[in-house]
Design an enzyme around this catalytic site. Sequence first.
Site: not given
Ligand code: UD1
Length: 425
Positions: A22-23, A98, A122, A127-131, A310, A332, A402
């Site tokens: 899936k990922n 997401r 969630c 889980r922000p997307v600031d990066q 996961d 995480i 899912r």
């Molecule tokens: C992906 C996987 C998910 C897995 C996770 C961690 C997919 C579709 N999903 O989720 O199954 O559980 O990796 O291995 O591939 N963070 C920030 N800011 C950002 C991005 C991340 O603070 O802009 C934080 C997150 O809140 C979290 C950590 O960084 O604490 C890691 O998150 P991330 O690796 O981005 O997870 P996803 O990519 O959403």
Amino acid sequence: MDRFQIQGGNALRGTVRISGAKNAALPILCAGLLSKEPLVVHNVPPLRDVATMRRLLEGMGMACERHGQSLDGQDTLALRADKVDNLEAPYELVKTMRASVLVLGPMLARFGEATVSLPGGCAIGQRPVDQHIKGLQAMGAQIEIDHGYIRARSGRLKGARITTDMVTVTGTENLMMAACLAQGTTVLENAACEPEVVDLANCLVAMGARIQGAGTDRIVIEGVESLHGADYTVMPDRIEAGTFLCAVAATGGEVFAQGVRADQMRATLDKLQEGGLQIEETAEGIWGRADRRPKAVNVRTAPYPVFATDMQAQIMAVNSIAQGTGLVVETIFENRFMHVQEMRRLGAQIEIDGHTAVVKGVERLTGARVMATDLRASAGLVIAGLVADGVTDIDRIYHLDRGYDRMEEKLCSLGAQVTRVGGGK
Ligand code: UD1
């Protein structure tokens, strides 16, 4: 809403064919946005998240046709993004998945514009997307947050050196896709090393991208003017395979996870082996054999190659019936212990102290009605149900749908008694 009814107590025996990951499939479908030529993707698992991604991409104007199915039920999808006319990912879809945010980088890179609903928090954390945003800004994008949407604009993106504050999987993927069409070279430092990132990079390279270092924490992407079509096969799902191997570690028996690659799931295999599962690796897949109660193991989740978050709920289920006490540390996501309450309803002895769960193995769990709270939590509850005495009913199994392909069928083919019942709450 469907639920699973599990009659526990059967050992698992047989072969389970592992589906496409899936990922890896989700970002690879988004990569189709980067070219106007067709991208044909094989081994796409028929999951709810994939259906959501298709709806999202089709809503943008991408053709996304099913061109047949393999014998083991995996789809071949033919994508063509030559008529994309709607550069928006709406709230209704992003809120259910997401990973929808993965359209941001490709859309911006190819069309110079993208509007994507800001994913909310969630169940498992903020889980922000600031990066993702910070990286695209470093590449020259103008981004504002407006009425809950990320509105991004740019001319041709420019290569940049980007160091993310933490390791982010979809963040790395979004920026890597965007960088493929940027002018000049992008260096992603502190990049995620997950095999799914490598799979996406391999697909992009097949489309003509110039990427080096995928699988390490430093990825270098030399931008090109355009990408072309390609034919690509998605990697096997290491998390699905790990879930079945945890299941056999808990129930006992002998299971062959066919099609999965041991080198992509070393941390899971090492922990299962430490807990007493006999592992045999072959070119075709992995055997897991268990003839006695597992031993408790200590686990700390962290980015790849360390133990995957996961897999945390599933290994906790194994620990819950193991001999001894195991510590499970989640580093995480801040709220990824919601399965603990439910496992306790089955008789598990688990205490939480901050980010650590202390799991004292008990000899037997007892079936009860429990509720799935997120995708991997559901998988942990299924494993606990498989080993519990009597009947376990798991509500809200849509979480499982899912990300797991026909899990009940696969488990039943291994000798488990799992029934899908409609109408649960
Ligand atoms: C992906 C996987 C998910 C897995 C996770 C961690 C997919 C579709 N999903 O989720 O199954 O559980 O990796 O291995 O591939 N963070 C920030 N800011 C950002 C991005 C991340 O603070 O802009 C934080 C997150 O809140 C979290 C950590 O960084 O604490 C890691 O998150 P991330 O690796 O981005 O997870 P996803 O990519 O959403």
